[in-house]
Enzyme design. Sequence first.
Site, mmCIF file in Angstrom:
data_model
loop_
_atom_site.group_PDB
_atom_site.id
_atom_site.type_symbol
_atom_site.label_atom_id
_atom_site.label_comp_id
_atom_site.label_asym_id
_atom_site.label_seq_id
_atom_site.Cartn_x
_atom_site.Cartn_y
_atom_site.Cartn_z
ATOM 1 N N CYS A 1 -2.461 -5.938 8.638
ATOM 2 C CA CYS A 1 -1.654 -5.898 7.204
ATOM 3 C C CYS A 1 -0.095 -5.685 7.994
ATOM 4 C CB CYS A 1 -2.101 -4.737 6.571
ATOM 5 S SG CYS A 1 -1.027 -4.532 5.324
ATOM 6 N N CYS B 1 3.352 -9.498 1.201
ATOM 7 C CA CYS B 1 2.497 -9.765 2.315
ATOM 8 C C CYS B 1 3.131 -10.162 3.517
ATOM 9 C CB CYS B 1 1.399 -10.700 2.067
ATOM 10 S SG CYS B 1 0.061 -10.844 3.171
HETATM 11 N N1 LIG Z 1 -5.414 -8.789 2.505
HETATM 12 C C1 LIG Z 1 -5.405 -9.073 4.064
HETATM 13 C C2 LIG Z 1 -4.547 -8.297 5.130
HETATM 14 C C3 LIG Z 1 -3.384 -7.453 4.434
HETATM 15 C C4 LIG Z 1 -2.046 -8.396 4.576
HETATM 16 C C5 LIG Z 1 -0.963 -7.455 4.126
HETATM 17 N N2 LIG Z 1 -0.821 -7.250 2.766
HETATM 18 C C6 LIG Z 1 0.139 -7.905 4.860
HETATM 19 O O1 LIG Z 1 1.103 -7.184 4.645
HETATM 20 O O2 LIG Z 1 0.114 -8.568 6.127
HETATM 21 C C7 LIG Z 1 -6.618 -9.972 4.498
HETATM 22 O O3 LIG Z 1 -7.521 -9.315 4.621
HETATM 23 O O4 LIG Z 1 -6.465 -10.889 4.973
#
Ligand SMILES: N[C@@H](CCC[C@H](N)C(=O)O)C(=O)O
Length: 256
Positions: free
Chosen positions: A71, A196
Site C-alpha cells: 500500500c 491509492c
Molecule cells: N487494496 C490494495 C492494496 C492497497 C493499495 C493502497 N491503497 C495504496 O495506496 O497503494 C490491494 O490489496 O491490492
Amino acid sequence: MKFYKYQGTGNDFVVVDDRSKSFPISQEYIAQLCHRRFGIGADGLMLLQEAEGYDFKMVYFNSDGTEGSMCGNGGRCLVRFAHDLGIIGDSTVFIAVDGEHEAKVTKEVISLKMIDVNDIEKTPDYDFMNTGSPHYVTYVNDLQNYDVYSTGKAIRYGEPFVSKGGTNVNFVEVTGGNALAVRTYERGVEDETYACGTGVTACAISANIRLGFDKFVDIKVMGGQLRIEFEHTENGYQNVFLIGPAVRVFEGEILN
Ligand SMILES: N[C@@H](CCC[C@H](N)C(=O)O)C(=O)O
C-alpha cells in the site's frame, strides 16, 4: 491498546505500534476495527514492527481484514508514524511485503520509493501491472461522473483477474501535460477510496507508455494531489517515487 489514525490524500489507516508483537492478528478483528459503523473506520490497518537490518517493518491489512499487498499511501503514512515516534530521522529504509523501501520526510510531504516495474501487460483497452499491488488502468471521459464503483467491481470480479486474486481498478482522465485525474476501486476495501498510491504509480507509468509523459506526472485524486517521479530505461521503470502529504489525524484507545 493504543491506536493512531493517519491519512494520506484521504486514504486512511488505523496504525498500531506493534514492536512488542502483541497485536492479536485476525481477519475478523481487523475488519471490525476498520468498519466505519462498528469500528474506528479506515481503508486499512497497519502494524509497525521491528525488522533486523531495517528501521522498521510495515505489515498492512486491507479494511476487509485480508493481508494486502503493498500500500503506497499506507507506506507514506507509516513513515510519518515512525518519524512521529522518533524511530527515524528525515530518511529511512524499511521493509514491506514487496521488499525494501527508502523514504524521505519533509515538513508535510513523504516521498516513498516504490518497487521497479518491468512487466507490463498492454492491451487496446487497458494496461495491467504490479507496482507492489496489481493494477488495471483504463482511460475514460467525464471522470467526475463516472460510475467507478460498478465498473470497477465488475472488472475486479471478472475474468481474467478474479481467478488470479483480483485487481485494483484505476480510471484515468488526462487533464493536461504531465497531469492526470484518477479514481480507484480498491480490492480489499471493495469500494472506491479517496486515493491509492500504488494505483497512481501504475497510472503514471501507463501515461508514459500511452502519452509520452516523462520523468514526472502530477495526479489529482479524490483526496488531494500526488506526484509520481520515475526514470524510464530499456530495463523498465526505476527510481519511482510516490510523493505527497501524510498526516496524523487522531489517536485513541481500542477498548476490545
Ligand atoms: N487494496 C490494495 C492494496 C492497497 C493499495 C493502497 N491503497 C495504496 O495506496 O497503494 C490491494 O490489496 O491490492
